[in-house]
Design a protein around this motif. Structure first.
Motif, PDB file in Angstrom:
ATOM      1  N   TYR A   1       0.962  -1.224   0.116  1.00  0.00           N
ATOM      2  CA  TYR A   1      -0.019  -0.064   0.015  1.00  0.00           C
ATOM      3  C   TYR A   1       0.821   1.081   0.116  1.00  0.00           C
ATOM      4  N   GLY A   2       1.837   1.322   1.024  1.00  0.00           N
ATOM      5  CA  GLY A   2       2.857   2.538   0.770  1.00  0.00           C
ATOM      6  C   GLY A   2       3.509   2.560  -0.559  1.00  0.00           C
ATOM      7  N   GLU A   3       4.012   1.459  -1.081  1.00  0.00           N
ATOM      8  CA  GLU A   3       4.519   1.778  -2.499  1.00  0.00           C
ATOM      9  C   GLU A   3       3.767   2.225  -3.301  1.00  0.00           C
ATOM     10  N   ARG A   4       2.341   1.808  -3.341  1.00  0.00           N
ATOM     11  CA  ARG A   4       1.223   2.342  -4.244  1.00  0.00           C
ATOM     12  C   ARG A   4       0.905   3.567  -3.943  1.00  0.00           C
ATOM     13  N   TYR A   5       0.662   3.992  -3.067  1.00  0.00           N
ATOM     14  CA  TYR A   5       0.135   5.424  -2.801  1.00  0.00           C
ATOM     15  C   TYR A   5       1.214   6.501  -2.084  1.00  0.00           C
ATOM     16  N   ASN A   6       2.504   6.050  -2.041  1.00  0.00           N
ATOM     17  CA  ASN A   6       3.509   6.944  -1.476  1.00  0.00           C
ATOM     18  C   ASN A   6       3.458   7.175  -0.237  1.00  0.00           C
TER      19      ASN A   6
END
Length: 179
Positions: free
Chosen positions: A54-59
């Protein structure tokens, strides 16, 4: 005319409620600590992996905190293992109460817990959680008729800054907790 007129129908009705409860209980035992009821390490790692994706996808940032109860062995030695178990259960409940619904609390070992904070905006969000945990830990626990005050040590690791994967973040948070 009624096509079912004159026919006899037979059926079987089975209630699987008890079986379903048993299966749910088995799954819970496999995924949660039996004493405290919080998640176990494999569930924590799985949630952390999803949080990182999730962190990678939504920075967004993901924080992992490792929390140890300081001098826990003295509670067991002086008040007994039942008191130690009550302390662990109470401490776990306080951690659950401190986090948001989509965060994870897990027990890693004897007096060691971990928190995964998904979707935090900045380092400040992790710092606020660490302050909340330290504050709630210092509130007295009633263990039988004995009031006990404990402290804890906390280490923090952040996704992207401190590591790219779940195991690295847990290891670095544990290292930070020890220093």
């Amino acid at each position: 005319t009624d096509p079912l007129a004159g026919m006899t129908l037979y059926g079987v009705v089975m209630d699987f409620t008890e079986t379903r409860h048993y299966l749910d209980e088995m799954v819970h035992r496999d995924t949660h600590d039996t004493l405290t009821g919080v998640a176990n390490r494999p569930v924590l790692v799985d949630h952390l992996r999803h949080g990182i994706a999730y962190g990678e996808r939504y920075n967004r940032m993901v924080a992992t905190l490792v929390v140890n109860i300081d001098h826990f062995k003295y509670v067991n030695q002086s008040l007994g293992h039942d008191a130690g178990d009550e302390l662990l259960k109470g401490f776990a409940q306080r951690l659950r109460d401190a986090v948001r619904d989509h965060d994870t609390v897990a027990r890693l070992g004897a007096d060691s817990f971990a928190l995964t904070l998904i979707d935090i905006e900045s380092l400040g969000g992790a710092q606020q959680m660490m302050t909340r945990v330290l504050t709630t830990a210092r509130e007295p626990f009633m263990l039988g008729s004995q009031e006990v005050v404990v402290t804890c040590s906390i280490g923090c690791a952040l996704f992207r800054n401190d590591g790219p994967d779940a195991e690295t973040l847990l290891r670095r948070a544990d290292t930070a907790m020890r220093y």
